[in-house]
Design an enzyme around this catalytic site. Sequence first.
Site, PDB file in Angstrom:
ATOM      1  CE1 TYR A 153      -3.927   2.208   0.743  1.00  0.00           C
ATOM      2  CE2 TYR A 153      -2.508   3.199   2.405  1.00  0.00           C
ATOM      3  CZ  TYR A 153      -3.666   3.230   1.641  1.00  0.00           C
ATOM      4  OH  TYR A 153      -4.554   4.271   1.771  1.00  0.00           O
ATOM      5  CE  LYS A 157      -3.471   5.133  -1.525  1.00  0.00           C
ATOM      6  NZ  LYS A 157      -4.520   5.657  -2.410  1.00  0.00           N
TER       7      LYS A 157
HETATM    8  P1  NAP Z   1     -13.248   2.657   1.228  1.00  0.00           P
HETATM    9  O1  NAP Z   1     -14.306   3.183   2.124  1.00  0.00           O
HETATM   10  O2  NAP Z   1     -12.781   1.273   1.377  1.00  0.00           O
HETATM   11  O3  NAP Z   1     -13.704   2.925  -0.298  1.00  0.00           O
HETATM   12  C1  NAP Z   1     -12.889   2.518  -1.356  1.00  0.00           C
HETATM   13  C2  NAP Z   1     -13.559   2.872  -2.655  1.00  0.00           C
HETATM   14  O4  NAP Z   1     -12.702   2.438  -3.734  1.00  0.00           O
HETATM   15  C3  NAP Z   1     -14.890   2.200  -2.836  1.00  0.00           C
HETATM   16  O5  NAP Z   1     -15.780   3.119  -3.415  1.00  0.00           O
HETATM   17  C4  NAP Z   1     -14.571   1.085  -3.801  1.00  0.00           C
HETATM   18  O6  NAP Z   1     -15.673   0.787  -4.632  1.00  0.00           O
HETATM   19  C5  NAP Z   1     -13.491   1.702  -4.644  1.00  0.00           C
HETATM   20  N1  NAP Z   1     -12.696   0.708  -5.353  1.00  0.00           N
HETATM   21  C6  NAP Z   1     -11.883  -0.231  -4.830  1.00  0.00           C
HETATM   22  N2  NAP Z   1     -11.339  -0.964  -5.797  1.00  0.00           N
HETATM   23  C7  NAP Z   1     -11.806  -0.485  -6.973  1.00  0.00           C
HETATM   24  C8  NAP Z   1     -11.579  -0.819  -8.322  1.00  0.00           C
HETATM   25  N3  NAP Z   1     -10.767  -1.822  -8.697  1.00  0.00           N
HETATM   26  N4  NAP Z   1     -12.234  -0.112  -9.284  1.00  0.00           N
HETATM   27  C9  NAP Z   1     -13.071   0.897  -8.941  1.00  0.00           C
HETATM   28  N5  NAP Z   1     -13.305   1.270  -7.668  1.00  0.00           N
HETATM   29  C10 NAP Z   1     -12.673   0.581  -6.691  1.00  0.00           C
HETATM   30  O7  NAP Z   1     -11.919   3.545   1.350  1.00  0.00           O
HETATM   31  P2  NAP Z   1     -11.683   5.076   1.763  1.00  0.00           P
HETATM   32  O8  NAP Z   1     -11.182   5.085   3.143  1.00  0.00           O
HETATM   33  O9  NAP Z   1     -12.829   5.924   1.386  1.00  0.00           O
HETATM   34  O10 NAP Z   1     -10.431   5.400   0.822  1.00  0.00           O
HETATM   35  C11 NAP Z   1     -10.516   6.157  -0.350  1.00  0.00           C
HETATM   36  C12 NAP Z   1      -9.116   6.500  -0.801  1.00  0.00           C
HETATM   37  O11 NAP Z   1      -8.453   7.226   0.229  1.00  0.00           O
HETATM   38  C13 NAP Z   1      -8.234   5.287  -1.089  1.00  0.00           C
HETATM   39  O12 NAP Z   1      -7.391   5.546  -2.187  1.00  0.00           O
HETATM   40  C14 NAP Z   1      -7.412   5.163   0.166  1.00  0.00           C
HETATM   41  O13 NAP Z   1      -6.190   4.501  -0.071  1.00  0.00           O
HETATM   42  C15 NAP Z   1      -7.233   6.610   0.538  1.00  0.00           C
HETATM   43  N6  NAP Z   1      -6.893   6.838   1.944  1.00  0.00           N
HETATM   44  C16 NAP Z   1      -7.772   6.497   2.929  1.00  0.00           C
HETATM   45  C17 NAP Z   1      -7.413   6.738   4.262  1.00  0.00           C
HETATM   46  C18 NAP Z   1      -8.310   6.409   5.422  1.00  0.00           C
HETATM   47  O14 NAP Z   1      -7.867   6.565   6.568  1.00  0.00           O
HETATM   48  N7  NAP Z   1      -9.540   5.984   5.198  1.00  0.00           N
HETATM   49  C19 NAP Z   1      -6.163   7.303   4.548  1.00  0.00           C
HETATM   50  C20 NAP Z   1      -5.319   7.627   3.517  1.00  0.00           C
HETATM   51  C21 NAP Z   1      -5.681   7.395   2.216  1.00  0.00           C
HETATM   52  P3  NAP Z   1     -16.319  -0.673  -4.801  1.00  0.00           P
HETATM   53  O15 NAP Z   1     -15.688  -1.592  -3.825  1.00  0.00           O
HETATM   54  O16 NAP Z   1     -17.763  -0.403  -4.566  1.00  0.00           O
HETATM   55  O17 NAP Z   1     -15.988  -0.998  -6.234  1.00  0.00           O
END
Ligand code: NAP
Length: 245
Positions: A153, A157
């Site tokens: 991961y 990133k």
């Molecule tokens: P989440 O709630 O798990 O949502 C992830 C989203 O990505 C879902 O809408 C999922 O859609 C979509 N997705 C996953 N694989 C996909 C694919 N192959 N094609 C199209 N869509 C896909 O995660 P989140 O926390 O909102 O994270 C969103 C972003 O922020 C990510 O890039 C994550 O790495 C980043 N981020 C999050 C955090 C945190 O603390 N939450 C911190 C730093 C960075 P479906 O599964 O419905 O397809």
Amino acid sequence: MFKERVAVITGASRGIGHCVAAYMAERGATIVAVSRNAADTAALVDQIENAGGQAISVAADVSVGADVDGVVKTAIDTFGRIDILVNNAGITRDALLPRLKDDMWDEVININLKGAFLCTRAISRVMTKQRYGRIVNITSVVGQMGNAGQANYCASKAGLVGMTRSNAIELGRRNVTVNAVAPGFIETDMTAGLPEKVREDMLARIPLGVFGQPADVAAAVAFLASEEAGYITGHELSVNGGMHM
Ligand code: NAP
């Protein structure tokens, strides 16, 4: 803020992407909501339309080129342009190095990094012709710091940051900016399953003393996606409560 602007948001079915889509729609953007199953963004589209906005759901796996081409075609056929791309879709497959299997490495790199590349390559063609575009990549605080159990991961990133800068250099002359937002610990499904001890340790490292919310990230993304941010490119903006400086 986004009147007449069309925004493609990947990973719009929940968490940060869902919030970014709703936030931009409230400020006038037309939304192309992408996730693997169109049914998962149907409620979001209804919500936007009921509030007088415009949105469509498009099913696509961002790691599959043909799916990404389908997103571009649907967006252009429906709305005629794409002004904003938010590369937000992302997954984790955590394990310490000895247990980190090839398929866990490949899946994370393919979705988080190659997916952003495929979307950027396809959509930047539209943006450069328009001589206007705003691309925002969602990176992570752990891409900056490193984190045990997340080599795949963190690599995805950190790689995305390098891609952000390279794309910013290539696309700048066509009035397309490329920036990143690096969230810290944000309360979504992605972090909900973490053990209590990990959550406590994380919280202790956050000077603001609270976890972030998707809306905190959405505000930063919206700023970088706005017309007003037109002289900012190649930047990674941290939204982490001071967890890493
Ligand atoms: P989440 O709630 O798990 O949502 C992830 C989203 O990505 C879902 O809408 C999922 O859609 C979509 N997705 C996953 N694989 C996909 C694919 N192959 N094609 C199209 N869509 C896909 O995660 P989140 O926390 O909102 O994270 C969103 C972003 O922020 C990510 O890039 C994550 O790495 C980043 N981020 C999050 C955090 C945190 O603390 N939450 C911190 C730093 C960075 P479906 O599964 O419905 O397809």
